[in-house]
Write a protein that holds these residues in place. Structure first.
Motif, PDB file in Angstrom:
ATOM      1  N   TYR A 124      17.617  40.544   8.247  1.00  0.00           N
ATOM      2  CA  TYR A 124      18.215  39.855   7.108  1.00  0.00           C
ATOM      3  C   TYR A 124      19.554  40.516   6.786  1.00  0.00           C
ATOM      4  O   TYR A 124      19.625  41.737   6.636  1.00  0.00           O
ATOM      5  CB  TYR A 124      17.297  39.920   5.894  1.00  0.00           C
ATOM      6  CG  TYR A 124      15.958  39.229   6.081  1.00  0.00           C
ATOM      7  CD1 TYR A 124      15.787  38.228   7.035  1.00  0.00           C
ATOM      8  CD2 TYR A 124      14.860  39.574   5.300  1.00  0.00           C
ATOM      9  CE1 TYR A 124      14.573  37.594   7.207  1.00  0.00           C
ATOM     10  CE2 TYR A 124      13.630  38.945   5.457  1.00  0.00           C
ATOM     11  CZ  TYR A 124      13.492  37.956   6.416  1.00  0.00           C
ATOM     12  OH  TYR A 124      12.279  37.339   6.577  1.00  0.00           O
TER      13      TYR A 124
ATOM     14  N   SER B  91      20.525  31.536   0.530  1.00  0.00           N
ATOM     15  CA  SER B  91      20.110  32.131   1.798  1.00  0.00           C
ATOM     16  C   SER B  91      20.057  31.044   2.861  1.00  0.00           C
ATOM     17  O   SER B  91      19.708  29.893   2.577  1.00  0.00           O
ATOM     18  CB  SER B  91      18.757  32.825   1.672  1.00  0.00           C
ATOM     19  OG  SER B  91      17.774  31.929   1.214  1.00  0.00           O
TER      20      SER B  91
ATOM     21  N   CYS C 280      16.033  35.703   1.709  1.00  0.00           N
ATOM     22  CA  CYS C 280      16.036  35.439   3.153  1.00  0.00           C
ATOM     23  C   CYS C 280      14.624  35.204   3.665  1.00  0.00           C
ATOM     24  O   CYS C 280      14.414  34.398   4.582  1.00  0.00           O
ATOM     25  CB  CYS C 280      16.677  36.614   3.902  1.00  0.00           C
ATOM     26  SG  CYS C 280      18.476  36.687   3.763  1.00  0.00           S
TER      27      CYS C 280
END
Length: 505
Positions: free
Chosen positions: A149, A198, A411
């Protein structure tokens, strides 16, 4: 805890039950037990049953002397329902003559089969219980994604992320928001403020774009362990875009507040240090409970956001989100559509919604929430909003959550959504439901979002007058009730109403 406990033994059972312990089955044979489908003898209640048992003893003796019972009603009832009384005694009597082998070793408490137990809980949709089952050591899987991430907080990294997203077969998008102060609802896309976005481009690969995070400024006396949220956010409720009910996640590297790339397999977050008490007499402060609070207790990390999403510098991101050629996936997409529209972005290219796919596949299931689907279909326990931000008055608004922790949380949402699509698409094809999702359910998202965006017009003055008319009518009916009763009383009080209806009238 509120019920007073009292020991009942042979010595005081008669006083408590009204009959000797040895004759309880005979008493129950007469009165019956509706909860256990024991019929008893119609017409014989508690008082009569106690009198008969105490005078004659067992049921058999009562039936032998039924002709000598002076009261007509119980005598006739026993004469008519003698077989039913015998059956009732048989039903309430514990059998002691069965050949049962006692194997004490088999009764010992053993460690359960966690995998089977978890599977059973998921099948029965006992989600909270399923989350509480300890996870067994996972077998190494060659196809398990390596989770990475990344925080995107510069225009250069934004350009790289957009280029990567345009090369992906499809992407997943998730929004993180807070509510405007004074909003009456806990979740409301139309009163939301976009804090971050995200984007997942592949299983285990996702990017977080911070847009409106701010530095946490604690109130005086706020120790992050249980104090109130900052005054300017006291009326902000958490508004995760997908209303995750209660999620948990073993991959959260939330203690890594530094921006950049994070691997789920990294070291666990360090335990938060307790602040020393200022006075010797004061009790030590409790350790902060939430991920964000533990990070902030170690020191408030710096905050760096991307420019406002409506600014010229953010044109590549807007173009990506508004490009219908870039196929997009979301969970509860209507919320994201409205949240982005409120920020000036029209989301296009939406062709899959995992919440809707779950509904199409199994309309009867109790929950289509992301954390529930993740646990069942990708065997992943997600981080809940409460784990990230806390609960109650200690809950932090999302915009003060350190960017590193917000990245991992958001994420994960996008990543799991993308992975769920890979699970649901073959199932939809197998059951020939792909067309229903593609041609009916997903296009309906934009229709419903447009309806919600436009709202409805109401005649405020007419509704105000309706309220006044209802109030006048209520008072008129109350006066009629008081006149019929001959006195005024609290109509909403069941005891007072019972007295009027069954004792006075």
């Amino acid at each position: 805890a509120s019920v007073e406990e009292q020991w009942v033994g042979v010595e005081n059972a008669t006083e408590r039950l009204g009959v000797p312990p040895a004759l309880v089955t005979d008493y129950l044979a007469l009165v019956g037990d509706a909860s256990d489908n024991v019929p008893g003898v119609p017409g014989i209640g508690d008082k009569t049953a106690r009198e008969l048992v105490n005078e004659y003893g067992p049921l058999e003796r009562i039936l032998e002397n039924v002709a000598s019972i002076t009261k007509k009603r119980p005598r006739e009832a026993l004469e008519q329902h003698a077989d039913q009384a015998r059956l009732s005694k048989q039903l309430v009597t514990i059998r002691e003559d069965l050949d049962v082998e006692l194997d004490l070793d088999a009764l010992r408490l053993r460690e359960p089969d966690h995998d089977r137990l978890r599977a059973l809980y998921l099948e029965l949709e006992f989600t909270s219980l399923a989350k509480a089952v300890p996870a067994s050591a996972p077998a190494p899987a060659a196809d398990a994604p390596v989770v990475s991430y990344t925080t995107v907080d510069t225009l250069q990294s934004l350009a790289r992320m957009v280029a990567r997203a345009r090369k992906a077969r499809h992407i997943a998008v998730d929004t993180e928001t807070i509510l405007e102060p004074g909003s009456p609802n806990k979740v409301d896309a139309l009163r939301s403020v976009l804090v971050g976005i995200s984007v997942a481009t592949a299983p285990g690969e996702a990017y977080y774009l911070p847009l409106r995070h701010r530095r946490y400024e604690p109130e005086q006396g706020d120790l992050l362990a249980g104090g109130a949220v900052p005054a300017d956010d006291a009326d902000r409720a958490p508004t995760d875009a997908h209303q995750k009910v209660s999620e948990g996640d073993e991959t959260t590297a939330a203690a890594d507040a530094a921006e950049g790339t994070v691997d789920a397999g990294g070291p666990p977050a360090a335990a938060a240090k307790k602040k020393p008490a200022k006075k010797k007499a004061a009790a030590p402060a409790a350790a902060p409970a939430s991920i964000a609070a533990r990070i902030l207790a170690e020191g408030v990390p710096p905050v760096r956001n991307l420019p406002d999403i409506a600014s010229p510098e953010m044109a590549p991101l807007r173009a990506l989100l508004e490009d219908p050629a870039v196929r997009k996936t979301a969970q509860n997409a209507k919320y994201d559509v409205l949240a982005l529209r409120r920020a000036g972005v029209t989301l296009r290219g939406l062709d899959f919604d995992t919440m809707l796919a779950s509904y199409v596949l199994d309309p009867g299931r109790r929950s289509h929430a992301l954390d529930v689907l993740a646990l069942e279909f990708v065997d992943h326990q997600m981080t809940s909003y409460e784990e990230l931000c806390g609960r109650g008055r200690a809950q932090l608004p999302f915009d003060v959550v350190p960017v590193g922790a917000a990245r991992d949380y958001s994420c994960e949402d996008a990543d799991v959504t993308l992975r769920l699509r890979a699970v649901f698409e073959p199932q939809l094809e197998t059951h020939e439901l792909s067309a229903l999702l593609r041609d009916v359910e997903v296009p309906l998202v934009d229709v419903l979002a447009e309806m919600e965006w436009n709202g409805i017009a109401i005649d405020v003055e007419w509704f105000r007058s309706l309220k006044e008319r209802f109030e006048r009518e209520r008072k008129r009916v109350e006066q009629e009730i008081y006149a019929e009763a001959g006195e005024e009383f609290n109509i909403n009080s069941n005891p007072q109403l019972r007295t009027i209806l069954f004792e006075k009238l």
